[in-house]
Every structure is written in structure tokens, then in C-alpha cells.
Motif scaffolding. Sequence first.
Motif, PDB file in Angstrom:
ATOM      1  N   GLU A 161      -4.689   7.417   2.253  1.00 40.53           N
ATOM      2  CA  GLU A 161      -4.788   6.389   3.311  1.00 40.53           C
ATOM      3  C   GLU A 161      -3.363   5.942   3.972  1.00 40.53           C
ATOM      4  O   GLU A 161      -3.008   5.587   4.888  1.00 40.53           O
ATOM      5  CB  GLU A 161      -5.326   5.209   2.805  1.00 40.53           C
ATOM      6  CG  GLU A 161      -5.451   4.129   4.038  1.00 40.53           C
ATOM      7  CD  GLU A 161      -6.722   3.006   3.538  1.00 40.53           C
ATOM      8  OE1 GLU A 161      -6.677   2.592   2.496  1.00 40.53           O
ATOM      9  OE2 GLU A 161      -7.333   3.009   4.511  1.00 40.53           O
ATOM     10  N   LYS A 162      -2.460   5.804   3.003  1.00 40.60           N
ATOM     11  CA  LYS A 162      -0.860   5.286   3.444  1.00 40.60           C
ATOM     12  C   LYS A 162      -0.426   6.415   4.461  1.00 40.60           C
ATOM     13  O   LYS A 162       0.388   5.975   5.291  1.00 40.60           O
ATOM     14  CB  LYS A 162       0.098   5.009   2.214  1.00 40.60           C
ATOM     15  CG  LYS A 162       0.378   6.389   1.662  1.00 40.60           C
ATOM     16  CD  LYS A 162       1.584   5.972   0.456  1.00 40.60           C
ATOM     17  CE  LYS A 162       1.823   7.306  -0.464  1.00 40.60           C
ATOM     18  NZ  LYS A 162       2.830   6.888  -1.385  1.00 40.60           N
ATOM     19  N   HIS A 163      -0.631   7.729   4.375  1.00 33.62           N
ATOM     20  CA  HIS A 163       0.020   8.691   5.183  1.00 33.62           C
ATOM     21  C   HIS A 163      -0.779   8.286   6.607  1.00 33.62           C
ATOM     22  O   HIS A 163      -0.199   8.722   7.784  1.00 33.62           O
ATOM     23  CB  HIS A 163      -0.260   9.970   4.694  1.00 33.62           C
ATOM     24  CG  HIS A 163       0.143  10.318   3.360  1.00 33.62           C
ATOM     25  ND1 HIS A 163      -0.427  10.627   2.282  1.00 33.62           N
ATOM     26  CD2 HIS A 163       1.557  10.039   2.983  1.00 33.62           C
ATOM     27  CE1 HIS A 163       0.426  10.677   1.210  1.00 33.62           C
ATOM     28  NE2 HIS A 163       1.537  10.413   1.602  1.00 33.62           N
ATOM     29  N   VAL A 164      -1.939   7.898   6.576  1.00 33.53           N
ATOM     30  CA  VAL A 164      -3.050   7.638   7.913  1.00 33.53           C
ATOM     31  C   VAL A 164      -2.094   6.523   8.488  1.00 33.53           C
ATOM     32  O   VAL A 164      -1.908   6.493   9.883  1.00 33.53           O
ATOM     33  CB  VAL A 164      -4.531   7.407   7.586  1.00 33.53           C
ATOM     34  CG1 VAL A 164      -5.024   6.833   8.873  1.00 33.53           C
ATOM     35  CG2 VAL A 164      -4.915   8.788   6.964  1.00 33.53           C
ATOM     36  N   VAL A 165      -1.906   5.287   7.629  1.00 33.53           N
ATOM     37  CA  VAL A 165      -1.354   4.211   8.121  1.00 33.53           C
ATOM     38  C   VAL A 165      -0.152   4.328   9.029  1.00 33.53           C
ATOM     39  O   VAL A 165       0.142   3.864   9.845  1.00 33.53           O
ATOM     40  CB  VAL A 165      -1.399   3.015   7.290  1.00 33.53           C
ATOM     41  CG1 VAL A 165      -0.910   1.993   7.961  1.00 33.53           C
ATOM     42  CG2 VAL A 165      -2.795   2.600   6.875  1.00 33.53           C
TER      43      VAL A 165
ATOM     44  N   PRO B 197       2.751   0.475  10.669  1.00 24.46           N
ATOM     45  CA  PRO B 197       3.775   1.398  10.716  1.00 24.46           C
ATOM     46  C   PRO B 197       4.703   1.043  11.840  1.00 24.46           C
ATOM     47  O   PRO B 197       4.541   0.118  12.516  1.00 24.46           O
ATOM     48  CB  PRO B 197       3.091   2.842  11.278  1.00 24.46           C
ATOM     49  CG  PRO B 197       1.614   2.291  11.914  1.00 24.46           C
ATOM     50  CD  PRO B 197       1.535   0.810  11.305  1.00 24.46           C
TER      51      PRO B 197
ATOM     52  N   ARG C 212      -6.172   1.602  11.745  1.00 25.45           N
ATOM     53  CA  ARG C 212      -6.398   1.839  10.188  1.00 25.45           C
ATOM     54  C   ARG C 212      -5.620   0.956   9.322  1.00 25.45           C
ATOM     55  O   ARG C 212      -6.220   0.513   8.335  1.00 25.45           O
ATOM     56  CB  ARG C 212      -6.463   3.337   9.965  1.00 25.45           C
ATOM     57  CG  ARG C 212      -6.715   3.565   8.588  1.00 25.45           C
ATOM     58  CD  ARG C 212      -8.152   3.475   8.482  1.00 25.45           C
ATOM     59  NE  ARG C 212      -8.288   3.336   6.841  1.00 25.45           N
ATOM     60  CZ  ARG C 212      -9.604   2.800   6.526  1.00 25.45           C
ATOM     61  NH1 ARG C 212     -10.518   2.703   7.425  1.00 25.45           N
ATOM     62  NH2 ARG C 212      -9.823   2.444   5.372  1.00 25.45           N
ATOM     63  N   GLY C 213      -4.402   0.622   9.609  1.00 32.29           N
ATOM     64  CA  GLY C 213      -3.774  -0.111   8.827  1.00 32.29           C
ATOM     65  C   GLY C 213      -4.359  -1.755   8.721  1.00 32.29           C
ATOM     66  O   GLY C 213      -4.295  -2.134   7.455  1.00 32.29           O
TER      67      GLY C 213
ATOM     68  N   LEU D  24       0.914  -1.161  -0.292  1.00 31.77           N
ATOM     69  CA  LEU D  24       0.054   0.022   0.096  1.00 31.77           C
ATOM     70  C   LEU D  24       0.875   1.286   0.017  1.00 31.77           C
ATOM     71  O   LEU D  24       0.678   2.185  -0.497  1.00 31.77           O
ATOM     72  CB  LEU D  24      -1.016   0.182   1.281  1.00 31.77           C
ATOM     73  CG  LEU D  24      -1.741   1.176   1.396  1.00 31.77           C
ATOM     74  CD1 LEU D  24      -2.973   1.101   0.570  1.00 31.77           C
ATOM     75  CD2 LEU D  24      -2.455   1.287   2.882  1.00 31.77           C
TER      76      LEU D  24
ATOM     77  N   GLY E 254       1.654   7.358   8.933  1.00 31.69           N
ATOM     78  CA  GLY E 254       2.153   8.705   9.516  1.00 31.69           C
ATOM     79  C   GLY E 254       2.154   9.517   8.323  1.00 31.69           C
ATOM     80  O   GLY E 254       2.905   9.204   7.258  1.00 31.69           O
TER      81      GLY E 254
ATOM     82  N   VAL F 142       4.257   6.071  15.326  1.00 33.21           N
ATOM     83  CA  VAL F 142       3.821   6.700  13.988  1.00 33.21           C
ATOM     84  C   VAL F 142       2.656   6.013  13.398  1.00 33.21           C
ATOM     85  O   VAL F 142       2.404   4.779  13.404  1.00 33.21           O
ATOM     86  CB  VAL F 142       5.106   6.593  13.110  1.00 33.21           C
ATOM     87  CG1 VAL F 142       4.720   7.551  12.007  1.00 33.21           C
ATOM     88  CG2 VAL F 142       6.420   7.137  13.657  1.00 33.21           C
ATOM     89  N   GLY F 143       1.742   7.023  12.938  1.00 29.92           N
ATOM     90  CA  GLY F 143       0.714   6.506  12.063  1.00 29.92           C
ATOM     91  C   GLY F 143      -0.267   5.799  12.870  1.00 29.92           C
ATOM     92  O   GLY F 143      -0.459   5.785  14.088  1.00 29.92           O
ATOM     93  N   CYS F 144      -1.195   5.118  12.109  1.00 32.72           N
ATOM     94  CA  CYS F 144      -2.439   4.419  12.826  1.00 32.72           C
ATOM     95  C   CYS F 144      -2.365   2.989  12.366  1.00 32.72           C
ATOM     96  O   CYS F 144      -2.786   2.617  11.206  1.00 32.72           O
ATOM     97  CB  CYS F 144      -3.721   5.251  12.511  1.00 32.72           C
ATOM     98  SG  CYS F 144      -5.073   4.384  13.063  1.00 32.72           S
ATOM     99  N   ALA F 145      -2.015   2.285  13.297  1.00 28.52           N
ATOM    100  CA  ALA F 145      -1.813   0.713  12.977  1.00 28.52           C
ATOM    101  C   ALA F 145      -3.305   0.071  12.841  1.00 28.52           C
ATOM    102  O   ALA F 145      -3.354  -0.871  12.148  1.00 28.52           O
ATOM    103  CB  ALA F 145      -1.051  -0.257  13.891  1.00 28.52           C
TER     104      ALA F 145
END
Lengths: 291, 438
Positions: free
Chosen positions: B67-71, A92, A101-102, A65, B73, A96-99
Motif C-alpha cells: 500500500e505504501k508504494h501505491v500511496v 505523496p 488511496r492515501g 505508513l 509511488g 507521484v503515487g496516489c493521494a
Amino acid sequence: MSEKIGKHIAIYGKGGIGKSTTTSNISAALAESGYRVIQIGCDPKSDSTTILRGGNDLPTVLDTLREQSRVRLDDISAIGFGGVLCIEAGGPVPGVGCAGRGINAAVEQLQDLKVFEEFKPDFVLYDVLGDVVCGGFAVPIRDGLADRAFVVTSSDFMAVFAANNLFKAVTKYAPSGGARLGGIIANSILAPYATSLIDDFADRTGSRVIGYVPRSLTVAQSELYGKTVIEAVPQSEQAQVYRDLAKFIVEDEEAIIPRPLNGPELKKWAREWGDKIFEVEAGVVHEMASI
Amino acid sequence: MSHHIEDSRNSCALHGALQVYEAIEGVVPVIHSTSGCGVQHYLGGTRLSGGNAPFGSAPVSSTNIREKHVVFGGGSRLREQLKNSVKVVQGDLYAIVTGCSIEMVGDDVPAMAKEGLDQDWPVVYANTPGFRGDVHQGYQLAVRALIEQLPDIWKGASPAPAGLVNIWGIIPNQDPFWRGNLRELGRLLEAIGLVPNLLLGDGQDVESWKKVPGAAFNLAVSSWGELPARLLEERYGTPFISLAGLPVGTAAADLLYQLTGELGLDQPRIDAVIAREEARLSHQFARLADTYYRTGFQREFALIGESAQVVGIGEFLAKSLGLLPRLLVITDNPPDPVQKALVTRLNPIVPGYETDIIFSEDRAGIGASVRDSGAGIVLGSSLEQEAAEELGVPFLAVSFPLADRIVLDRGYAGYRGATALLEDLGSVILSDSYHQVV
């Protein structure tokens, strides 16, 4: 979502409790019995399926992704022991970021890739990170993705706490089509009281224990060789424990909505067990108890 | 009990912050959010505020995260966007504003701003996700970021002239008459020997903001301006006064006397200024007298707007012009203590006359209240025009959103604002009366 292919099972539990080891051994045991199995690691650490595939590297779904390249199933999966299709959702780096949502994005990506239609699994096992920390980690038990959820716990309070949190999530989502609870897998059983403690928690919450996995050197040794116990020491007693778990999951499809304890109830329950364990350790003999 | 809100006129915090930064020359806002936040700011904000939208819709730098920036960062995307913005747009200050998704993920925006500072780019940041509040909180977050971060960037304040007064609480575009209102307040302060620091609007740039800490006084002309004034009192010990609303007409005299007391100004000079302004306004009242009685100026009115406008315009109409406040609707959703104070102040404006005071941002509810009020004239936003037409009474658009008036220099604050209000209000009443006769 199209018609579900195979039985989908989510396995939760506190971090470091032995979730991935347990899940991988169940996958191996299912595969050994001739079932087609997919194991999906839903953890940014991306090490759920390591012992199924000899410790080799595997690009994660979310790596693709990030790169935004066209992705094929072959790129993000590997065939492990017994033909288990191994997939790591990834995520991530810590902080950092949002696992959460990942996990969501990875599951969507797998659906886009039509993994289940192509592989036609009998069983899909989701190995989900630790506690249910936010909505993202509840994805496997929402939306009817998994049919049943199991929780791996030891007799440590924080592991039971995490199990209770999973029960809360199941209670929230099950009425609207989410997964129900298949049961508790008691892991790392060593202390004499451990079995009773977990049994008691199961009783209090209206759930059940589907198997007891003793703490074992065999597991640790097998892991060091990058293998499941089923593969490394197939004749061992420990391997049989995992086979029994797999058999139970195949044969017993009962699933319930548990009754999680609220905060004060859980604390009270823990204190009572603290007292009991202290008395056992200290050799306290209650009145008439020795007669 | 839950209820729905139709056509809220209060946009989100991100937009409030953008409205501040866009009103300072040389400031380049950089939106760190999903695509659409900037466009929505144009469509739902600037385009509906007196025909002052920026040419070319929404020319604002944005990270447009995916979306990749959300996941993973969005820090690196922001770094890239900041670097590109500095390359493409020459600015005196780059101001990062953040949207909802990026704040949910917890991007380390201060670290990105610091990276910019380390490269000698003047960068500030304001965390402005919509869930922190609406356009009013956005205003506060944006000015707070400037007050707190600018002194470090410029290594201390610039020397401020004696008698400098910072003016707070007027939110660009949310008050469609913000430029004119600020200018008139500035004119009055100058007249009594003070130096106004308008901070926002025509010609105001980062130099104005460098002088903020050195000001002698802070003036808040709405409850939303009290936060920056308090902040400056805490940091620099600068005294302030906070008004509930715009001083319109004679209320301006009260403000000038209050400032005289606070700052120890020359009383005879202030008396002379006020006498001159009052004489001019009185003369205008006299010239209006024939029309006033012939067309029946004195009637019940419904007034819908932000608290500062409702207080300022409402009190002027009731106390100076003799109209009767049938319905006052306050739309900026002030905090509970402010609401209580407003009710105490506004009821009764006219002794013995019952005024309905409502706090609402719901178009449907407000429209129903206007229709039920039976008022003889309605002053509100473009959203209330329909209700006024149904009542068959004159309508004057005075508050946001203001979709069918051009506002370039007009304001309703101060003495000149009172004159403008007399002209505008008188025109709609006269026009209505004329067309009924014809």
C-alpha cells in the motif's frame, strides 16, 4: 465500523479557497464553546491544522505508513488551540503515487488506532483537498464516515464548479449511507454581486448558504502569526462570523441531497451571471428599470 | 445485456507479456505489480499448457508492491528490484512489465528503465495492466516494446541474412503447440530458401530480435500478429502478409506460393517442395483409408479454440479430411472487423452445409453449445472434455487450457502438423471405436 463517536463533518472546496482557514476557525470556535474537537487534514500539503497549533511541524499519518513503524496516537497528533486534536493525513509529493488511496489508508490507520474511542470527540472535522478528483477523496463522505458535508466556495466560477462536483459526489453516495449536504459556506465575500451569485447557485441546486464570511485583513494577519482569528483577535467581527458558523453547525442538523447542475446547465448559469455582472459594471439600465 | 463468463481461458495482458519474455532466452522479466501476479501467471497460464511450466513454479522477479508504494509511488521499489535482479540473475535483457495498481497510480516506469539504461543495463519496459486487455493484447504490447525500444539499446539493428522472415502471431502457451507450430513453419520456409526468424521458443534469444528490423518479410499467422507486422512496415518499410489462421496441410502450399509471389522466389524449387510434401500427405491419407471408412471418420465435429487454430484445423478437417464443421467456437475475442472477416471466411466451409460459428470465452455457454450441437467428435480445450463425455463422443484436446497432455515437440501447423493431427484425431476415433466393440 463500531458505533460512531461524535458528529463527523467533512468540509470540501476548491484548492486555495480558504477551506483550511475556515475549518480551523470553526474548530477553534467549537473548542472555545467547550466541545472536544478533532480536525483531520485530508490533503497531501499537510497544512490544514497549521494555524491551530502555531505553525509547528506535525508528522503525518501516512509518514508512519511509509516507515511501517509501530505508531501511537501521540506520534501523529498534536493538541492545538482550545484542546483541538490536530491530525494530518499527509500524502505523496505532487506527481507521484496516489493521494486518493492515501486518504483511504490514513482513515483506516486512524480507525486502527481507535482515535475516536480514545479522544471521545464531540465533533470531528475532515478538511478535504479541493475538488472531488477521484474516489479516494470521496472517502470522508462515503461509508457513513461523515454525517454532513459542507462546501466552501467563493463567487469565482471554478470554486462554484468544484462545489457542484461535490454535490454530484454527495448525490452518488448519500442514498447508500454516505454523508448529506449541510450547506454552502460563502467565503471571501468582497464583490457586491458575490452574495447574490452564491445564493442563486444554492437556489438552483436545492441547497442553502449557512454563512457568509467576508474577505478580511484580520484573517490574513492572524494566519501570518500562525493563529486562527478566534485565538488572535477574539473580539473581532470576523471571529464572530466563525462563531456563528460553528453555532449553526451545532444547532442545525438539517442535511439534504442536493441537485447538482449538469455541464450545459452550469455553463448556461455562468454565462447568465457573466452578463449580469457586465451590466452592473457597465451601468446598463434596462427599459423601465430606473422608474 | 450483461452476462457472466465462467472460467475464461484468456488471462490478462501482464501474463501475455510474460509469456513472450519467458520464451526468449536471456530475457529476465521483472514484474512491477502487487504480489500474486506472477503466481497467477503460473497457476492459470503456464501450468495449463501442455506440461511446460517452469520448474519451481514462478521463478520471476517481482516488486510485490504494498500500500505504501501505491500511496507514495512505487518508483523507488522498482529501482531497487531492478538493481537486485541485475545482481542476482545474469541476463541479456531485463524486461519490466507492469500490473494494474501501478498503472492506476501512474508510476513513471519509462524513467526507471532509463535509469537502468544510464547504468548500461539493457532494460525495456511494457505497460501491461490487465485493464488494457487480455493475454493477446499483452503479447502485442510486449513485442511492440521490443520492436520500439531495442534498436535504441543496441544502437541499430544487427545485419540480417538475406531472405529473413520474422514470424508473428503465435502466443507462447496460449497456443499449447506453439513450439512445434513455429518449428514447422520454419522448416517450410527453409525448404523454399528463406531464413525463418522464429523469435520465440527453443534457442531463440536476443540475437534473433536484433535482426528483426533487417528482415526481408514479416509473416503473421494470426490476427494478433498483424500489429507487429504493420509496425515494422511503418518503421522499416518491410512488407508483410497476415493470415487468419495457421496453415495446416494443403493450406501451407497456399502460403508458400504466396511468399513466392511476394518475394520473387524460384518457382520450380517451390513446386518441387510442395509436390514432395503433398505426396507424403497423400500417401498418409491413403494408408488411413481403411480406418477412415471402418470407424466412420467422416462425422460432424465441434472445434473450440483461438481463431488461428479454428481456421487452420477447421479448414483442414473440413476441406481435406471430409469432416463436417457443426460448431466452431472462437475463444480469443478478436476485434469486430476480424470477427466479421472470420464469419465470412468460415461460413460456409462446406458448401450447402450450415456451420454454427460462435465467439465466446464462457465455459458454461460453450459447453451448452457443444452439448446442443450433437457433434460426433469434439476438439477443444480441457474445459470442453466434460461436454464431450456427456455427448458420449471422442474428444481431442487441441487448445488452451491443455491440462492433461504433454506437448514437447508436437504442432498442428504445416504438413507435419497435418500428420500429427491425423494421428491424434485418428487415435481418439479408433480408440472410441475399439472400446465400443470390446
